[in-house]
Design a protein around this motif. Structure first.
Motif, PDB file in Angstrom:
ATOM      1  N   VAL A 274       0.835  -1.204   0.000  1.00  0.00           N
ATOM      2  CA  VAL A 274       0.000   0.000   0.000  1.00  0.00           C
ATOM      3  C   VAL A 274       0.870   1.254   0.000  1.00  0.00           C
ATOM      4  CG1 VAL A 274      -1.625   1.354   1.389  1.00  0.00           C
ATOM      5  CG2 VAL A 274      -2.000  -1.100   1.070  1.00  0.00           C
ATOM      6  N   ALA A 275       1.927   1.257   0.794  1.00  0.00           N
ATOM      7  CA  ALA A 275       2.820   2.414   0.881  1.00  0.00           C
ATOM      8  C   ALA A 275       3.490   2.694  -0.465  1.00  0.00           C
ATOM      9  CB  ALA A 275       3.865   2.181   1.964  1.00  0.00           C
ATOM     10  N   LYS A 276       3.930   1.646  -1.135  1.00  0.00           N
ATOM     11  CA  LYS A 276       4.573   1.822  -2.440  1.00  0.00           C
ATOM     12  C   LYS A 276       3.591   2.383  -3.463  1.00  0.00           C
ATOM     13  CE  LYS A 276       8.218  -1.664  -1.940  1.00  0.00           C
ATOM     14  NZ  LYS A 276       8.722  -2.989  -2.381  1.00  0.00           N
ATOM     15  N   LEU A 300      18.287   3.963   9.895  1.00  0.00           N
ATOM     16  CA  LEU A 300      18.167   3.678  11.324  1.00  0.00           C
ATOM     17  C   LEU A 300      17.225   2.511  11.555  1.00  0.00           C
ATOM     18  CD1 LEU A 300      18.552   4.292  14.338  1.00  0.00           C
ATOM     19  CD2 LEU A 300      16.786   6.070  14.124  1.00  0.00           C
ATOM     20  N   GLY A 301      16.131   2.491  10.804  1.00  0.00           N
ATOM     21  CA  GLY A 301      15.171   1.400  10.947  1.00  0.00           C
ATOM     22  C   GLY A 301      15.767   0.043  10.616  1.00  0.00           C
ATOM     23  N   GLN A 302      16.644   0.005   9.626  1.00  0.00           N
ATOM     24  CA  GLN A 302      17.298  -1.243   9.252  1.00  0.00           C
ATOM     25  C   GLN A 302      18.185  -1.775  10.379  1.00  0.00           C
ATOM     26  OE1 GLN A 302      17.166  -3.026   5.844  1.00  0.00           O
ATOM     27  NE2 GLN A 302      15.265  -2.029   6.433  1.00  0.00           N
ATOM     28  N   ARG A 303      18.711  -0.877  11.203  1.00  0.00           N
ATOM     29  CA  ARG A 303      19.551  -1.291  12.325  1.00  0.00           C
ATOM     30  C   ARG A 303      18.740  -1.595  13.581  1.00  0.00           C
ATOM     31  NH1 ARG A 303      22.075   3.444  10.632  1.00  0.00           N
ATOM     32  NH2 ARG A 303      21.546   4.510  12.598  1.00  0.00           N
ATOM     33  N   GLN A 304      17.656  -0.882  13.764  1.00  0.00           N
ATOM     34  CA  GLN A 304      16.938  -0.912  15.036  1.00  0.00           C
ATOM     35  C   GLN A 304      15.691  -1.788  15.011  1.00  0.00           C
ATOM     36  OE1 GLN A 304      16.978   2.754  17.510  1.00  0.00           O
ATOM     37  NE2 GLN A 304      14.786   2.797  17.095  1.00  0.00           N
ATOM     38  N   LEU A 305      15.064  -1.882  13.856  1.00  0.00           N
ATOM     39  CA  LEU A 305      13.840  -2.667  13.709  1.00  0.00           C
ATOM     40  C   LEU A 305      14.134  -3.963  12.963  1.00  0.00           C
ATOM     41  CD1 LEU A 305      11.528   0.248  12.511  1.00  0.00           C
ATOM     42  CD2 LEU A 305      11.359  -0.878  14.738  1.00  0.00           C
ATOM     43  N   THR A 306      13.351  -4.983  13.267  1.00  0.00           N
ATOM     44  CA  THR A 306      13.459  -6.235  12.513  1.00  0.00           C
ATOM     45  C   THR A 306      12.246  -6.449  11.617  1.00  0.00           C
ATOM     46  OG1 THR A 306      12.525  -7.465  14.377  1.00  0.00           O
ATOM     47  CG2 THR A 306      14.925  -7.348  14.230  1.00  0.00           C
ATOM     48  N   GLY A 307      11.362  -5.453  11.590  1.00  0.00           N
ATOM     49  CA  GLY A 307      10.174  -5.538  10.750  1.00  0.00           C
ATOM     50  C   GLY A 307       9.359  -4.274  10.893  1.00  0.00           C
ATOM     51  N   TYR A 308       8.261  -4.192  10.131  1.00  0.00           N
ATOM     52  CA  TYR A 308       7.432  -2.986  10.103  1.00  0.00           C
ATOM     53  C   TYR A 308       5.967  -3.389  10.206  1.00  0.00           C
ATOM     54  CZ  TYR A 308      11.835  -1.278   8.259  1.00  0.00           C
ATOM     55  OH  TYR A 308      13.172  -0.991   8.099  1.00  0.00           O
ATOM     56  N   SER A 309       5.208  -2.644  10.970  1.00  0.00           N
ATOM     57  CA  SER A 309       3.816  -3.011  11.179  1.00  0.00           C
ATOM     58  C   SER A 309       2.928  -2.422  10.088  1.00  0.00           C
ATOM     59  CB  SER A 309       3.356  -2.559  12.567  1.00  0.00           C
ATOM     60  OG  SER A 309       3.245  -1.155  12.642  1.00  0.00           O
ATOM     61  N   GLY A 310       1.621  -2.375  10.336  1.00  0.00           N
ATOM     62  CA  GLY A 310       0.676  -1.981   9.297  1.00  0.00           C
ATOM     63  C   GLY A 310       0.120  -0.584   9.439  1.00  0.00           C
ATOM     64  N   LEU A 311       0.682   0.229  10.345  1.00  0.00           N
ATOM     65  CA  LEU A 311       0.182   1.582  10.551  1.00  0.00           C
ATOM     66  C   LEU A 311       1.076   2.583   9.832  1.00  0.00           C
ATOM     67  CD1 LEU A 311      -2.096   3.053  12.162  1.00  0.00           C
ATOM     68  CD2 LEU A 311      -0.361   3.537  13.889  1.00  0.00           C
ATOM     69  N   LEU A 312       0.484   3.410   8.990  1.00  0.00           N
ATOM     70  CA  LEU A 312       1.245   4.395   8.224  1.00  0.00           C
ATOM     71  C   LEU A 312       0.357   5.598   7.936  1.00  0.00           C
ATOM     72  CD1 LEU A 312       0.480   4.244   4.808  1.00  0.00           C
ATOM     73  CD2 LEU A 312       1.079   1.890   5.412  1.00  0.00           C
ATOM     74  N   SER A 313       0.953   6.611   7.371  1.00  0.00           N
ATOM     75  CA  SER A 313       0.162   7.781   6.979  1.00  0.00           C
ATOM     76  C   SER A 313       0.692   8.337   5.669  1.00  0.00           C
ATOM     77  CB  SER A 313       0.191   8.857   8.071  1.00  0.00           C
ATOM     78  OG  SER A 313       1.500   9.396   8.210  1.00  0.00           O
ATOM     79  N   PHE A 314      -0.109   9.169   5.046  1.00  0.00           N
ATOM     80  CA  PHE A 314       0.339   9.869   3.839  1.00  0.00           C
ATOM     81  C   PHE A 314      -0.258  11.269   3.839  1.00  0.00           C
ATOM     82  CE2 PHE A 314      -3.564   7.734   2.666  1.00  0.00           C
ATOM     83  CZ  PHE A 314      -4.235   8.610   1.820  1.00  0.00           C
ATOM     84  N   THR A 315       0.379  12.158   3.111  1.00  0.00           N
ATOM     85  CA  THR A 315      -0.044  13.555   3.043  1.00  0.00           C
ATOM     86  C   THR A 315      -0.506  13.889   1.635  1.00  0.00           C
ATOM     87  OG1 THR A 315       1.591  14.124   4.729  1.00  0.00           O
ATOM     88  CG2 THR A 315       0.635  15.938   3.479  1.00  0.00           C
TER      89      THR A 315
END
Length: 390
Positions: A274-276, A300-315
């Motif tokens: 959806v984000a893409k 930073l996310g690549q170092r700190q997170l091991t995945g991404y959830s389903g909450l996002l926003s767009f403008t």
């Protein structure tokens, strides 16, 4: 530990950790202990239990076997020593903040946080606890915003609405050097994708009503930390405030944790699709999702997170209330509602048409729309957004 090994360990914790089927006649699912009290053979044994209620079952307002299993799982998932479950996420946040503060103290919030958390801090002004917000995730800027009276740094990572990341290891190092406690709301990432305690953060809070519950049918919260903090919190903010998680909700939480790894993988895959799509749409100004390489904190996310959830926003490029309202009302698969982290897909905006000054203060575009991408078919969700944006 390698990411694959960590993932396997997390799956095992979600499935079986803390459960002892032999203790309840081989039942594959732990029973729901809905009783309010526990009896003892002698008055002497009751007295010993009452004097050490954290480690004995006396009264369900304190400890309960079903709730205890959920607490053990969450503590283990977060790499913490102990956990207490609460009746809601706000009950957990309230306990963590009140436990960490006294009259005259100051709280620094990093960027956008849940509006009820801010309302709580405003309420605490009556007890001479002050707060301020630094609308930056830069560690140097955060250090400049600290006051001599700052005792707690409170944050969500990613931040609310705009989904910026904070370097947790650097933040924890800064805070510890200055004797400041750090409290993070880790609801967005879940313990599967981010483990703040391993980066030096002091206390983790969760709304278990979101991804940990995942079915829009339970309310709950959790506080995870070391044994010393949780032990003191148990005797004060937990026992005295009474905001406990009931056994039935704990049983539902145990059910939900068994499918958490599978559900989060689907949330992540759907949200990335959806984000893409949104990133390529001509009506969209920006997409705020740490899983996109275009996100300012992707590295930073690549170092700190091991995945991404389903909450996002767009403008939206046309950042007006009328356009936001029109897009939201035209969706058919996305449902309009608050909260997030469950099987359904939701859409909303912080722009209600009468709060422009508040949005400006919080560095939030009036054209921002938030999506909670659920368990449905990603292509169907994309088609829904496509017709709404047109």
């Amino acid at each position: 530990m390698a990411k694959s090994e960590e993932r396997m360990k997390d799956i095992e914790i979600c499935m079986h950790y803390g459960e002892v089927p032999n203790s309840y006649n081989g039942a594959i699912i732990p029973p729901t202990f809905s009783n309010t009290l526990f009896v003892y053979p002698t008055f002497e044994e009751l007295g010993k239990a009452v004097s050490n209620e954290q480690n004995h079952f006396v009264y369900t307002r304190g400890t309960n076997p079903t709730v205890q299993i959920a607490e053990q799982k969450l503590a283990e998932l977060e790499c913490g020593e102990a956990c207490k479950c609460f009746a809601s996420g706000m009950a957990a946040i309230s306990a963590a903040l009140v436990h960490s503060l006294k009259s005259g103290d100051h709280v620094l919030c990093i960027s956008n946080v849940y509006f009820s958390s801010m309302d709580l801090l405003i309420y605490m002004e009556k007890f001479n606890v002050s707060h301020s917000v630094i609308y930056s995730t830069d560690i140097a800027a955060i250090e400049q915003a600290l006051l001599p009276t700052t005792k707690v740094i409170y944050l969500e990572c990613p931040t609310d609405h705009n989904f910026r990341l904070v370097d947790l290891k650097a933040l924890a190092c800064l805070a510890k050097n200055k004797g400041i406690r750090t409290i993070i709301d880790n609801t967005w990432a879940t313990p599967l994708f981010q483990k703040p305690l391993t980066h030096g953060i002091d206390i983790v809070v969760h709304s278990t009503s979101k991804y940990l519950g995942g079915h829009s049918d339970l309310m709950g919260g959790a506080v995870i930390s070391n044994k010393q903090i949780i032990s003191k919190l148990f005797t004060d903010e937990f026992i005295l405030f009474g905001g406990i998680m009931p056994p039935r909700e704990a049983s539902q939480l145990l059910r939900s944790l068994r499918t958490l790894p599978i559900r989060m993988a689907t949330h992540e895959a759907n949200a990335l699709k959806v984000a893409k799509f949104l990133e390529s749409h001509s009506a969209v100004e920006a997409v705020h999702y740490p899983g996109l390489p275009s996100h300012p904190d992707y590295g930073l996310g690549q170092r700190q997170l091991t995945g991404y959830s389903g909450l996002l926003s767009f403008t939206l490029k046309n950042a007006t209330y009328e356009t936001v309202k029109e897009v939201i009302n035209k969706t058919k698969v996305f449902q309009i509602g608050v909260s997030w982290g469950s099987f359904e897909s939701l859409i909303m905006s912080p722009n209600y048409g009468n709060n422009a000054d508040q949005l400006k203060k919080e560095h939030t575009s009036p054209g921002l729309i938030r999506l909670s991408v659920g368990q449905g078919d990603a292509d169907e969700l994309i088609q829904d957004l496509k017709q709404a944006l047109e």
